[in-house]
Design an enzyme around this catalytic site. Structure first.
Site, PDB file in Angstrom:
ATOM      1  N   ASP A 182       7.843  -6.504   7.212  1.00 54.17           N
ATOM      2  CA  ASP A 182       6.755  -5.699   6.617  1.00 54.17           C
ATOM      3  C   ASP A 182       7.261  -4.400   6.012  1.00 54.17           C
ATOM      4  O   ASP A 182       6.558  -3.404   5.977  1.00 54.17           O
ATOM      5  CB  ASP A 182       5.665  -5.369   7.664  1.00 54.17           C
ATOM      6  CG  ASP A 182       5.145  -6.608   8.350  1.00 54.17           C
ATOM      7  OD1 ASP A 182       4.955  -7.606   7.657  1.00 54.17           O
ATOM      8  OD2 ASP A 182       4.950  -6.573   9.576  1.00 54.17           O
ATOM      9  N   HIS A 238       4.084 -11.755   2.470  1.00 52.99           N
ATOM     10  CA  HIS A 238       4.481 -10.684   1.560  1.00 52.99           C
ATOM     11  C   HIS A 238       3.245 -10.279   0.789  1.00 52.99           C
ATOM     12  O   HIS A 238       2.574 -11.132   0.230  1.00 52.99           O
ATOM     13  CB  HIS A 238       5.519 -11.177   0.561  1.00 52.99           C
ATOM     14  CG  HIS A 238       6.810 -11.545   1.197  1.00 52.99           C
ATOM     15  ND1 HIS A 238       7.613 -10.618   1.813  1.00 52.99           N
ATOM     16  CD2 HIS A 238       7.442 -12.719   1.316  1.00 52.99           C
ATOM     17  CE1 HIS A 238       8.682 -11.225   2.281  1.00 52.99           C
ATOM     18  NE2 HIS A 238       8.600 -12.498   2.005  1.00 52.99           N
TER      19      HIS A 238
HETATM   20  P1  GDP Z   1       7.026  -7.562   3.338  1.00 51.02           P
HETATM   21  O1  GDP Z   1       6.662  -8.580   4.336  1.00 51.02           O
HETATM   22  O2  GDP Z   1       8.332  -6.892   3.640  1.00 51.02           O
HETATM   23  O3  GDP Z   1       6.923  -8.024   1.935  1.00 51.02           O
HETATM   24  O4  GDP Z   1       5.982  -6.375   3.515  1.00 51.02           O
HETATM   25  P2  GDP Z   1       4.404  -6.393   3.408  1.00 51.02           P
HETATM   26  O5  GDP Z   1       3.878  -7.432   2.557  1.00 51.02           O
HETATM   27  O6  GDP Z   1       3.848  -6.251   4.762  1.00 51.02           O
HETATM   28  O7  GDP Z   1       4.239  -5.022   2.612  1.00 51.02           O
HETATM   29  C1  GDP Z   1       3.824  -3.893   3.221  1.00 51.02           C
HETATM   30  C2  GDP Z   1       2.541  -3.374   2.661  1.00 51.02           C
HETATM   31  O8  GDP Z   1       2.837  -2.182   1.999  1.00 51.02           O
HETATM   32  C3  GDP Z   1       1.798  -4.204   1.649  1.00 51.02           C
HETATM   33  O9  GDP Z   1       0.416  -4.019   1.849  1.00 51.02           O
HETATM   34  C4  GDP Z   1       2.241  -3.622   0.315  1.00 51.02           C
HETATM   35  O10 GDP Z   1       1.279  -3.769  -0.727  1.00 51.02           O
HETATM   36  C5  GDP Z   1       2.384  -2.203   0.659  1.00 51.02           C
HETATM   37  N1  GDP Z   1       3.391  -1.459  -0.055  1.00 51.02           N
HETATM   38  C6  GDP Z   1       4.625  -1.846  -0.476  1.00 51.02           C
HETATM   39  N2  GDP Z   1       5.288  -0.796  -0.978  1.00 51.02           N
HETATM   40  C7  GDP Z   1       4.450   0.275  -0.864  1.00 51.02           C
HETATM   41  C8  GDP Z   1       4.570   1.666  -1.168  1.00 51.02           C
HETATM   42  O11 GDP Z   1       5.584   2.150  -1.641  1.00 51.02           O
HETATM   43  N3  GDP Z   1       3.488   2.450  -0.879  1.00 51.02           N
HETATM   44  C9  GDP Z   1       2.355   1.980  -0.323  1.00 51.02           C
HETATM   45  N4  GDP Z   1       1.376   2.817  -0.055  1.00 51.02           N
HETATM   46  N5  GDP Z   1       2.222   0.683   0.009  1.00 51.02           N
HETATM   47  C10 GDP Z   1       3.249  -0.140  -0.266  1.00 51.02           C
END
Ligand code: GDP
Length: 424
Positions: free
Chosen positions: A12, A40
């Site tokens: 995440d 994701h």
């Molecule tokens: P992954 O599993 O590593 O792809 O992570 P997630 O899908 O859980 O992504 C984390 C959350 O953070 C998601 O809701 C994204 O839309 C959000 N997100 C990603 N980068 C950023 C950022 O730079 N700022 C903010 N506020 N949200 C972000």
């Protein structure tokens, strides 16, 4: 040129967003491990999507998306995701699925659920997607490869053996209804018809693409802490989450992975059980959870509230090292703009000793976080495009972490969208 996008921490971290951003300049995006257990989240001009099996490159027409041999392939989930994105206006993506990928069966999901029930309070906090039973079967050599769907007769013999073993567990350990060979064969026939349009030798395809100099992205799931060898065993996932496994799980030469972008979030979060030294609780955690990510830190697969914590340099430095990091993408920095002061975990105290190298689980259980506190910047940083335009305290936070990590932060994500990215 092959680039891996992987997580430094518990998952995440925002890998989906970084992959989606980098995919603009890629030809092929590959999922090489894991299954539909983690999600994701991607925000782009088509809307907000939560992908579980599809690589984060499916929103572009110029890319090919590959579900490679190392993935736990849940066929109905994959087809459901393809239908969903098309239904929401995304042009039909070019998708290939490895004929050597193995199939997540309905009984894997059942066994995952039954085992969590049996363990009750001592459970792993599994998402009950069948991942651990799936990989157990793969390594016990009773898993089913997509290619085996070509010979249903031979497959029936294998299924008879599988059902025999599973039914003993169902009857005596779990006290649940037994499986029938006919039902499993019907399930496999359905899967055969669903996957046929996508199945091929993806390693052959990728080998050719590598030779032709195509730009390939390997998209990891979860992060170093969840790796079965290097993570917080046993509270880990069941397939390697480190970039090195990208070569195995995609079937490409290891020396072709030239760039390893390790994604690390500006604070910590974790789902499921397991050691998490810099975890915070109460109102402090609730506020960070509510403000975190894009609309709060809740599991993309389960909707569960994520556990929250401050940035952990001990875990992240280890996470970056095991990934073989060439670049760090530092994400979700915008969320910290509400804090007067930001604690960063710089060491652990274990039995009165200060430790800066990430220890094995048995010692982690005793570790207490040692914090250094940095001043906050108290402003909104979304929309800023150049590093120099970030507030001074914000740059100091980035530079403090970069120096202590020992790996270059070359990308900073300051919002969930594709354009919310600062290159350094
Ligand atoms: P992954 O599993 O590593 O792809 O992570 P997630 O899908 O859980 O992504 C984390 C959350 O953070 C998601 O809701 C994204 O839309 C959000 N997100 C990603 N980068 C950023 C950022 O730079 N700022 C903010 N506020 N949200 C972000």
């Amino acid at each position: 040129m092959v680039t891996a996008v992987v997580g430094a921490n518990w998952g995440d971290e925002g890998k989906g967003k970084i992959t989606d951003t980098l995919a603009q300049q890629a030809d092929i995006i590959v999922r090489f491990q894991g299954g539909a257990n983690a999600g994701h989240t991607i925000v782009n001009n088509y809307g907000k999507f939560s992908l579980h099996t599809l690589p984060s490159g499916v929103f572009y027409q110029h890319t090919t998306s590959i579900v490679a041999n190392g993935v736990a392939l849940n066929i109905p989930k994959l087809i459901g995701e393809i239908d969903e994105i098309i239904g929401r206006g995304v042009p039909k993506p070019n998708i290939l699925v490895s004929d050597r990928a193995q199939i997540v069966m309905s009984y894997h999901i059942l066994f995952d659920k039954y085992e969590e029930e049996r363990l009750a309070g001592r459970s792993f906090g599994s998402t009950k997607s069948g991942i651990a039973p799936f990989y157990s079967d793969k390594y016990a050599k009773i898993g089913i490869q997509v290619s085996e769907l070509l010979d249903m007769e031979a497959l029936r013999e294998k299924v008879e053996n599988v059902v025999l073993k599973k039914n003993i567990m169902l009857k005596y350990l779990y006290n649940k209804p037994e499986l029938s060979v006919d039902d499993i064969m019907r399930e496999l026939e359905e899967y055969r018809d669903m996957i046929a349009p996508y199945a091929c030798d993806t390693a052959l395809y990728l080998g050719k693409a590598v030779r032709e100099g195509k730009r390939i992205l390997l998209e990891g799931q979860l992060g170093t802490m969840k790796d079965p060898d290097h993570g917080i065993y046993p509270m880990v996932t069941s397939s390697p989450t480190v970039a090195g496994y990208g070569a195995v799980g995609a079937g490409i030469p290891p020396y072709e992975i030239k760039k390893i972008v390790t994604v690390s979030k500006a604070y910590s979060s974790a789902v499921g059980a397991g050691e998490f030294v810099s975890e915070i609780f109460g109102e402090e955690a609730e506020e960070l959870r509510r403000r975190g990510g894009d609309g709060g830190e809740y599991g993309a697969t389960t909707g569960r509230p994520r556990r929250m914590g401050w940035y952990d340099l001990v875990a992240s430095r280890y996470g970056c090292r095991l990934q073989g990091t060439t670049d760090v993408a530092f994400t979700v920095l915008d969320v910290l703009g509400y804090l007067d002061e930001i604690p960063v975990c710089t060491a652990y105290e274990i039995d009165g000793e200060i430790v800066t190298d990430f220890p094995p689980t048995v010692l982690l259980k005793k570790a207490k976080p040692v914090y250094e506190v940095l001043p906050g910047w108290k402003t909104e940083i979304r929309g800023i495009k150049r590093y120099e335009d970030l507030p001074e305290n914000c740059r100091k936070y980035v530079e403090f972490i970069e120096e202590r990590l020992g790996y270059p932060i070359t990308m900073i994500s300051n919002g969930p969208g594709r354009e919310d990215i600062i290159y350094r």
